[in-house]
Design an enzyme around this catalytic site. Structure first.
Site, PDB file in Angstrom:
ATOM      1  N   ILE A  79       0.429  -0.833  -0.602  1.00  0.00           N
ATOM      2  CA  ILE A  79       0.479   0.720  -0.423  1.00  0.00           C
ATOM      3  C   ILE A  79       1.181   1.475   0.214  1.00  0.00           C
ATOM      4  CG2 ILE A  79      -1.601   1.010   1.556  1.00  0.00           C
ATOM      5  CD1 ILE A  79      -2.699  -0.986   2.149  1.00  0.00           C
ATOM      6  N   TYR A 233      -1.387  -7.747  17.078  1.00  0.00           N
ATOM      7  CA  TYR A 233      -2.105  -6.597  16.344  1.00  0.00           C
ATOM      8  C   TYR A 233      -3.953  -6.532  16.236  1.00  0.00           C
ATOM      9  CZ  TYR A 233      -2.868  -4.915  11.249  1.00  0.00           C
ATOM     10  OH  TYR A 233      -3.353  -4.496  10.288  1.00  0.00           O
ATOM     11  N   LYS A 237      -3.607  -1.720  16.562  1.00  0.00           N
ATOM     12  CA  LYS A 237      -4.390  -1.195  16.211  1.00  0.00           C
ATOM     13  C   LYS A 237      -5.842   0.039  16.534  1.00  0.00           C
ATOM     14  CE  LYS A 237      -2.264  -1.854  12.172  1.00  0.00           C
ATOM     15  NZ  LYS A 237      -1.758  -0.658  11.320  1.00  0.00           N
ATOM     16  N   THR A 270      -1.262  -7.904   0.393  1.00  0.00           N
ATOM     17  CA  THR A 270       0.004  -7.621   0.071  1.00  0.00           C
ATOM     18  C   THR A 270       0.642  -8.320   0.940  1.00  0.00           C
ATOM     19  OG1 THR A 270      -0.118  -6.535   2.570  1.00  0.00           O
ATOM     20  CG2 THR A 270      -0.848  -4.822   0.391  1.00  0.00           C
TER      21      THR A 270
END
Length: 354
Positions: A79, A233, A237, A270
């Protein structure tokens, strides 16, 4: 018989779907791991549906702004690489903070004619998971550029095995969140200097829809008591969301011409998925996941789109407001995370650059 066969097929497909979309390549071993996996299955499905449902509004218009300077962490792949491509197309000066400046420049050069673009690319060494590196990078940038118009906190990792950084922090928390929290603090004076009435400087934090299932374990921020990469994770976030919301409150209080928003780029194909089971079915990712180019759109939208002028503290998905964790709507919880981070970094006055 037909009904039984149908049930077997459906169950088989569900099991297959679970196995190929796990956050790790191994089967869960504890109830917490199973619970985390099921949560990710649910949020991932919702994310894919949201991306498909609102694909038509996932658009960003690029326009020339040669007088603006953008700083982005990462950007040499996925990205981030497509974000840099779009910012250069706007004739902006783009400063990439990356671990390997030479390879980053080569990666950008493979998709952008650096000899023809009117934008300027500058690559500086930065390891956002190393607080000493963050301070050194910020010092170099502040000395060279008294004004910064856009800061994109983009670099990140996902579902990585347990590892502590040299500073003693779990890698997801350090790279995805704490390093960016410090970098923003150090560069906020330059952002304030760039902002003006009707043209705010902008900070963009790249988060994820998994903030919706995240929680902050203040008693064990490193996950030493039963580490789970999915939980680590989502924690990082959610912390980005809390950070965004409270920082905007502080900026509004001081009537600063700086705004900060947080972005979910979508479910994107990705290298971030390198630790997950999805690597076994790359063809399915090509079908159902966004391309990196599409994933870059909402991030760039948050960085430059005029319709967002003066609208900070927003969580964006597919170039519009998206659903956010319920706790992010509680100012006290956002402030708690913010202050916890300041205490870890021994910051007494956030945004002073020292």
């Amino acid at each position: 018989m037909i009904l039984l066969l149908a049930i077997v097929v459906v169950v088989g497909l569900l099991v297959f779907g679970f196995l190929i979309t796990k956050t790790t390549k191994e089967l869960p071993k504890t109830w917490l791991e199973w619970k985390t996996e099921f949560k990710y299955q649910y949020i991932g499905a919702l994310g894919l549906i949201h991306d498909a449902q609102y694909a038509s509004r996932d658009r960003v218009t690029l326009y020339k702004q040669p007088d603006r300077i953008a700083v982005i962490t990462g950007g040499n792949r996925g990205i981030g690489l497509r974000i840099v491509e779009k910012l250069l197309a706007c004739d902006m000066t783009v400063i990439m903070g990356v671990r390997d400046p030479d390879s980053a420049k080569s990666a950008v050069g493979a998709i952008v004619d650096l000899g023809q673009t009117k934008g300027q690319l500058i690559c500086e060494q930065l390891d956002v998971g190393d607080l000493k590196s963050v301070r050194s990078f910020a010092q170099r940038i502040a000395q060279k550029y008294p004004k910064i118009d856009v800061l994109l906190n983009n670099a990140g990792i996902m579902f990585a095995p347990f590892k502590l950084t040299d500073d003693g922090y779990e890698s997801h928390f350090a790279i995805n969140y704490l390093g960016h929290f410090l970098l923003t603090h150090l560069l906020l004076p330059q952002l304030r200097a760039a902002g003006r009435q009707g043209k705010n400087a902008r900070i963009v934090n790249v988060s994820s829809c998994v903030n919706l299932i995240g929680s902050i374990n203040y008693k064990d921020i490193n996950g030493l008591q039963g580490y789970n990469p999915g939980a680590a994770y989502s924690q990082s976030k959610l912390a980005q969301i809390f950070f965004t919301r409270h920082l905007q409150t502080l900026l509004d209080r001081e009537q600063s011409h700086v705004q900060v928003n947080v972005v979910h780029p979508g479910i994107v194909d990705t290298d971030l998925f390198e630790h997950s089971a999805t690597t076994s079915v790359p063809f399915l990712k090509k079908i159902f996941f966004k391309t990196p180019e599409r994933g870059s759109r909402t991030v760039v939208f948050a960085a430059i789109d005029p319709s967002l002028e003066g609208r900070g503290g927003i969580y964006l998905s597919n170039c519009s407001k998206g659903p956010v964790h319920a706790s992010a709507k509680n100012p006290a919880k956002c402030e708690k995370c913010f202050q916890f981070s300041c205490d870890l970094l021994k910051i007494k006055d956030y945004g002073t650059g020292i």
